[in-house]
Design a protein around this motif. Structure first.
Motif, mmCIF file in Angstrom:
data_model
loop_
_atom_site.group_PDB
_atom_site.id
_atom_site.type_symbol
_atom_site.label_atom_id
_atom_site.label_comp_id
_atom_site.label_asym_id
_atom_site.label_seq_id
_atom_site.Cartn_x
_atom_site.Cartn_y
_atom_site.Cartn_z
ATOM 1 N N ALA A 20 0.838 -1.206 0.000
ATOM 2 C CA ALA A 20 0.000 0.000 0.000
ATOM 3 C C ALA A 20 0.868 1.249 0.000
ATOM 4 O O ALA A 20 0.619 2.198 -0.750
ATOM 5 N N PHE A 63 -7.333 3.082 4.920
ATOM 6 C CA PHE A 63 -7.970 2.047 4.103
ATOM 7 C C PHE A 63 -9.470 2.301 4.077
ATOM 8 O O PHE A 63 -10.065 2.642 5.105
ATOM 9 N N GLN A 67 -14.622 -0.270 0.256
ATOM 10 C CA GLN A 67 -14.026 -0.683 -1.010
ATOM 11 C C GLN A 67 -13.133 -1.907 -0.801
ATOM 12 O O GLN A 67 -12.093 -2.038 -1.442
ATOM 13 N N GLN A 70 -9.432 -1.129 0.428
ATOM 14 C CA GLN A 70 -8.535 -0.463 -0.535
ATOM 15 C C GLN A 70 -7.716 0.621 0.162
ATOM 16 O O GLN A 70 -8.255 1.444 0.895
#
Length: 165
Positions: A20, A63, A67, A70
């Motif tokens: 990430a 995050f 989603q 994500q």
């Protein structure tokens, strides 16, 4: 959005956090506000481990659980030292919010967590730099209490400069 946003201090040894971090930073680097150039392959391969090796560095990730978890936000911070205050300071080095999630308060929430961590470290202040053309970021920073750096008003504001080595 705030109900589905999950903020975490990055664990550089966690593969999901490491990916990430690299993906969000690369998207920022590719944006005109980040220089419009992708991260090098070297940086992509080595950044999480390099950050983990430095105890004066920390990162915050956001995050979006709506989603599927994500990653949508990143802030990288580097602890410095204020000689005038004889205390640590925290420089906010990178602030990234995914283009799809801008304008939803994610940056402000991440900056709140950064401030909490800085206070836990005993920091006397937060510092950051922002490009003069990045009006949305400047508005956010001013709204939450940042101002241009100066010591004596008659001497003007500090300028951020660099010299590549």
């Amino acid at each position: 959005m705030t109900d589905t946003l999950r903020l975490r201090r990055a664990d550089y040894s966690n593969p999901a956090h490491a990916q990430a971090l690299v993906d969000l930073l690369d998207s920022y680097a590719r944006d005109p506000s980040g220089g419009a150039e992708p991260l090098s392959d070297f940086t992509k391969a080595n950044l999480p481990a390099a950050l983990q090796a430095r105890p004066n560095v920390f990162s915050v990730l956001a995050f979006d659980d709506a989603q599927g978890g994500q990653p949508v936000g990143l802030i990288n911070c580097v602890e410095g030292f204020s000689t005038f205050a004889c205390r640590p300071l925290v420089n906010i080095h990178d602030v990234v919010v995914a283009a799809s999630h801008r304008g939803q308060g994610i940056g402000e929430q991440m900056l709140g967590l950064v401030e909490q961590i800085a206070r836990e470290r005993g920091a006397c202040k937060l510092t950051l730099e922002v490009l003069s053309g990045n009006a949305p970021a400047s508005r956010l920073y001013h709204r939450i209490g940042f101002d241009n750096y100066q010591l004596e008003p008659s001497m003007g504001n500090a300028l951020f400069m660099q010299k590549w080595l």
